[in-house]
Design a protein around this motif. Structure first.
Motif, PDB file in Angstrom:
ATOM      1  N   ASN A  23       0.827  -1.208   0.000  1.00 47.55           N
ATOM      2  CA  ASN A  23       0.000   0.000   0.000  1.00 47.55           C
ATOM      3  C   ASN A  23       0.862   1.259   0.000  1.00 47.55           C
ATOM      4  O   ASN A  23       0.394   2.335   0.402  1.00 47.55           O
ATOM      5  N   ASP A  76      -0.237   4.991  -1.205  1.00 45.85           N
ATOM      6  CA  ASP A  76      -1.175   5.918  -0.560  1.00 45.85           C
ATOM      7  C   ASP A  76      -0.509   6.815   0.478  1.00 45.85           C
ATOM      8  O   ASP A  76      -1.192   7.437   1.293  1.00 45.85           O
ATOM      9  N   THR A  94      -5.913   6.466  -6.321  1.00 46.31           N
ATOM     10  CA  THR A  94      -6.363   5.089  -6.105  1.00 46.31           C
ATOM     11  C   THR A  94      -6.224   4.270  -7.379  1.00 46.31           C
ATOM     12  O   THR A  94      -5.831   3.096  -7.339  1.00 46.31           O
ATOM     13  N   GLY A 116      -2.752   3.370  -7.718  1.00 47.99           N
ATOM     14  CA  GLY A 116      -2.409   2.316  -6.766  1.00 47.99           C
ATOM     15  C   GLY A 116      -2.746   0.925  -7.240  1.00 47.99           C
ATOM     16  O   GLY A 116      -2.166  -0.053  -6.759  1.00 47.99           O
TER      17      GLY A 116
END
Length: 309
Positions: free
Chosen positions: A197, A200, A223, A226
């Motif tokens: 992750n 972020d 997002t 990501g």
């Protein structure tokens, strides 16, 4: 992946940012090999999830230490806590970092201070705080500084991030020479795209660094960006390759194979940039001495400034 062995039973490792993402992948790989662990964290939910894994696997619960790697006073306390808990430290993994992107030409001091402070400053703080304990533990220890392929590859949206990773690379390559006479290995880990992750980080920007010169965060766009990380390598696989690099005392650990084209271009461009002319003998001699000193240092000899001229 994930095969359990006790070949490092009783050895102690400390991993910053070790409860999620890449850090947790390294933590699991080292635990599978028998290491006892201290793991730093900031997010309580990630810490709890990591603890659940160790409990489910019937492993010793790590020493969890809450730490902002830019906090030097707290880092000194953590070093004392690790020594009090284990009495020794064999492996230090400086892993914690932030992945923040934006055009460098609009960056503010806050952008530089935050990204460099965590990604480079956090590594430096870890070394200052923990190297004394690593040295007291004795020969056979190891330091892993986590950079990324951005330590070699630059791009238009990653200027400060790339600068931080270039800095970690230079520091680590030099530190390897310094610690070789102590019998302590040093590795630079440069992973490529990994299933974490890390993308972020911009959502977790501290208030103290709020005045950014980058564009306002578009949550949907970030997002969507990501989602590329879902295609990345399993963090445990990166962790197992890291452990192998430690065991082989490799100065450079590449976990991903997909960068040959980039390195060929770097090599060709670098050679082509050298002036096509003869260097004077005096300068050639200085460079010969530098290379000899580096080789002697890598072999375990302490090198002083006098050895370079």
């Amino acid at each position: 992946m994930g095969e359990t062995t006790k070949r490092h039973e009783g050895r102690v490792a400390f991993i910053t940012g070790g409860v999620s993402g890449l850090g947790f992948g390294i933590a699991r790989a080292l635990s599978n090999a028998g290491f006892r662990l201290a793991l730093s964290y900031r997010n309580e939910d990630y810490r709890a999830q990591a603890e659940d894994w160790f409990r489910e696997e019937k492993r010793e619960i790590p020493l969890f230490v809450k730490l902002d790697v830019t906090d030097r006073a707290r880092f000194a306390e953590v070093a004392e806590e690790i020594e009090a808990a284990f009495g020794r430290l064999h492996v230090l993994v400086n892993n914690a970092g932030v992945s923040v992107f934006g055009p460098t030409d609009t960056a503010t001091h806050a952008d530089y201070d935050w990204i460099m402070g965590v990604n480079f400053g956090g590594v430096a703080n870890g070394l200052v705080a923990l190297l004394p304990l690593l040295k007291r533990t004795g020969k056979g220890g190891h330091v892993v500084n986590v950079a990324s392929m951005a330590a070699y590859l630059s791009g238009p949206q990653a200027g400060i991030y790339t600068a931080s990773k270039f800095a970690v690379r230079g520091l680590t390559e030099s530190l390897r020479y310094n610690l070789a006479p102590e019998g302590i290995g040093v590795s630079l880990l440069c992973p490529g795209l990994t299933r974490t992750n890390a993308w972020d980080s911009a959502f977790r920007r501290p208030d103290a660094f709020a005045h950014s010169g980058f564009e306002d965060i578009d949550p949907e766009a970030l997002t969507e960006f990501g989602k590329a990380f879902d295609l990345g390598m399993d963090p445990l696989e990166v962790g197992e390759k890291t452990l192998k690099g430690i065991e082989e005392n490799r100065g450079l650990i590449f976990s991903h194979p997909e960068y040959a084209e980039d390195f060929e271009e770097i090599y060709r461009t670098s050679l082509a940039a050298l002036p096509d002319e003869e260097a004077p003998p005096e300068r050639l001699e200085i460079e010969r001495l530098r290379r000899e000193a580096n080789r002697a240092s890598a072999a375990g000899q302490a090198i002083s400034l006098a050895d370079l001229t």
